[in-house]
Design a protein around this motif. Structure first.
Motif, short mmCIF file in Angstrom:
data_model
loop_
_atom_site.label_atom_id
_atom_site.label_comp_id
_atom_site.label_asym_id
_atom_site.label_seq_id
_atom_site.Cartn_x
_atom_site.Cartn_y
_atom_site.Cartn_z
N ILE A 106 0.83 -1.20 0.00
CA ILE A 106 0.00 0.00 0.00
C ILE A 106 0.87 1.25 0.00
CG2 ILE A 106 -1.60 1.37 1.40
CD1 ILE A 106 -2.99 -0.82 -0.09
N THR A 107 1.94 1.25 0.79
CA THR A 107 2.84 2.41 0.84
C THR A 107 3.48 2.65 -0.52
OG1 THR A 107 3.30 1.99 3.17
CG2 THR A 107 4.83 3.41 1.98
N LEU A 108 3.93 1.60 -1.17
CA LEU A 108 4.53 1.75 -2.50
C LEU A 108 3.50 2.28 -3.50
CD1 LEU A 108 6.71 -1.49 -2.61
CD2 LEU A 108 7.57 0.86 -2.68
N LEU A 109 2.25 1.82 -3.38
CA LEU A 109 1.20 2.31 -4.25
C LEU A 109 0.95 3.80 -4.03
CD1 LEU A 109 -1.14 1.90 -6.27
CD2 LEU A 109 -2.57 1.25 -4.33
N LEU A 120 10.42 13.47 -6.09
CA LEU A 120 11.75 13.37 -5.49
C LEU A 120 11.67 12.81 -4.06
CD1 LEU A 120 13.36 16.72 -6.71
CD2 LEU A 120 13.94 14.41 -7.46
N VAL A 121 10.70 13.28 -3.30
CA VAL A 121 10.56 12.82 -1.91
C VAL A 121 10.20 11.34 -1.86
CG1 VAL A 121 9.20 13.05 0.20
CG2 VAL A 121 9.98 15.10 -1.00
N THR A 122 9.19 10.94 -2.63
CA THR A 122 8.76 9.54 -2.60
C THR A 122 9.84 8.62 -3.15
OG1 THR A 122 7.62 9.87 -4.72
CG2 THR A 122 6.31 10.07 -2.72
N ARG A 123 10.57 9.06 -4.15
CA ARG A 123 11.67 8.25 -4.68
C ARG A 123 12.74 8.05 -3.61
NH1 ARG A 123 14.66 10.52 -9.83
NH2 ARG A 123 12.65 9.98 -10.78
N GLY A 124 13.03 9.13 -2.85
CA GLY A 124 14.01 9.02 -1.78
C GLY A 124 13.56 8.06 -0.69
N LEU A 125 12.26 8.12 -0.33
CA LEU A 125 11.72 7.21 0.68
C LEU A 125 11.78 5.76 0.20
CD1 LEU A 125 8.59 9.25 1.80
CD2 LEU A 125 10.62 8.80 3.17
N ASN A 126 11.39 5.55 -1.04
CA ASN A 126 11.43 4.19 -1.59
C ASN A 126 12.84 3.64 -1.63
OD1 ASN A 126 8.68 4.19 -1.93
ND2 ASN A 126 8.72 4.56 -4.13
N TYR A 165 11.67 1.50 1.52
CA TYR A 165 10.58 0.62 1.11
C TYR A 165 10.96 -0.40 0.05
CZ TYR A 165 7.69 3.68 3.92
OH TYR A 165 7.18 4.38 4.97
N LEU A 166 11.79 -0.03 -0.91
CA LEU A 166 12.19 -1.00 -1.93
C LEU A 166 13.04 -2.12 -1.32
CD1 LEU A 166 12.96 1.24 -5.04
CD2 LEU A 166 10.98 -0.24 -4.63
N HIS A 167 13.90 -1.75 -0.40
CA HIS A 167 14.69 -2.78 0.29
C HIS A 167 13.78 -3.77 1.01
CE1 HIS A 167 16.76 -4.38 3.92
NE2 HIS A 167 17.77 -4.55 3.07
N GLU A 168 12.76 -3.25 1.68
CA GLU A 168 11.82 -4.11 2.40
C GLU A 168 11.00 -4.97 1.44
OE1 GLU A 168 11.57 -4.44 5.84
OE2 GLU A 168 13.47 -3.36 5.63
N TRP A 169 10.67 -4.41 0.28
CA TRP A 169 9.91 -5.18 -0.72
C TRP A 169 10.74 -6.38 -1.19
CZ3 TRP A 169 10.36 -6.84 -5.75
CH2 TRP A 169 9.19 -7.28 -6.37
N TYR A 170 11.98 -6.11 -1.57
CA TYR A 170 12.84 -7.21 -2.03
C TYR A 170 13.09 -8.22 -0.90
CZ TYR A 170 14.00 -5.11 -6.54
OH TYR A 170 13.93 -4.63 -7.82
N LEU A 171 13.23 -7.73 0.32
CA LEU A 171 13.43 -8.62 1.46
C LEU A 171 12.25 -9.57 1.61
CD1 LEU A 171 15.67 -8.91 3.63
CD2 LEU A 171 14.23 -7.51 5.13
N SER A 172 11.04 -9.05 1.49
CA SER A 172 9.85 -9.88 1.64
C SER A 172 9.71 -10.88 0.50
CB SER A 172 8.59 -9.00 1.70
OG SER A 172 8.17 -8.80 3.03
N VAL A 173 9.92 -10.43 -0.72
CA VAL A 173 9.77 -11.34 -1.86
C VAL A 173 10.84 -12.43 -1.82
CG1 VAL A 173 9.72 -11.52 -4.36
CG2 VAL A 173 8.65 -9.56 -3.25
#
Length: 234
Positions: A98-101, A120-126, A130-138
């Motif tokens: 949901i956060t990535l969406l 720029l802000v959301t890209r920095g957050l991801n 968040y992207l690290h956590e996404w890959y970790l989960s998958v």
């Protein structure tokens, strides 16, 4: 409910295509406007029981109606593992998706002149979290399937864990290449990147009960749209 051979009726609520919020009717079913909501109607005349949150709904159905252990393993360790995935799906994975969406659409809904800043802000957050956590989960889910070695997350047959994960993993990730490209930036074939998860997704997709429910839901949505269209024309 289909697997457990329960009598049920499905009511459809379509979300707003831009905000993804539920319609006013859904707030009558639950004050937060969230779905799904399970309404249990008893035959003894007592008031209906309303339950929200998918994990709680699963646990209620399993504890009260899975008398033949169709979706619940008999081994205590496997049962705990199913319970873990019921909580993990919403407590970890779904919130992350949901956060990535939200971050992917932030630049579209930001006030005029702030779209670039929002991007720029959301890209920095991801990129920072968040992207690290996404890959970790998958990667975790891929390794769990590989370790179990049966094609299912728990035991050697379909369990509540597989059904619970079918929405965030199959429908939101593997059956959503456009969304994953937008939210995560992956353009490669996920089925090749994650072969165990890909095989599991194919097993879920081709399951006769899943196919039956998919066709039923498509019909329900179409009926809902036609009904809405008739109301507007009047």
């Amino acid at each position: 409910m289909e697997v457990l051979d329960l009598e049920y009726e499905v009511k459809v609520y379509l979300r707003h295509p831009q905000t993804w919020r539920g319609p006013p009717e859904l707030f009558k079913a639950h004050p937060l406007g969230k779905a799904p909501v399970l309404e249990v109607i008893f035959g003894d005349g007592s008031p209906p029981l309303k339950l929200a949150e998918t994990g709680l709904i699963f646990q209620y159905l399993l504890n009260n109606y899975d008398h033949e252990n169709l979706l619940t393993p008999t081994d205590p360790r496997d049962k705990l593992k199913v319970d873990y995935f019921l909580h993990y799906a919403e407590g970890t994975l779904q919130g992350l998706l949901i956060t990535l969406l939200i971050n992917s659409v932030a630049k579209k809904i930001a006030p005029f002149g702030f779209q670039t800043l929002a991007k720029l802000v959301t890209r920095g957050l991801n990129n920072g979290y968040y992207l690290h956590e996404w890959y970790l989960s998958v990667d975790f889910l891929e390794s769990e399937l590989k370790k179990n070695g049966t094609g299912y997350f728990v035991g050697d047959r379909l369990s509540a864990a597989d059904i619970m994960l079918s929405f965030p993993v199959y429908e939101n990730i593997f059956d959503n290449p456009g969304g994953i490209k937008e939210c995560v930036g992956i353009t490669d074939d996920l089925y090749k990147l994650y072969p165990n998860l890909g095989g599991w997704c194919c097993r879920i997709r081709d399951d006769p009960v899943y196919v039956k429910i998919g066709a039923m839901m498509d019909e329900k949505v179409e009926q809902f749209k036609q009904k809405k269209g008739r109301r507007k024309s009047k």
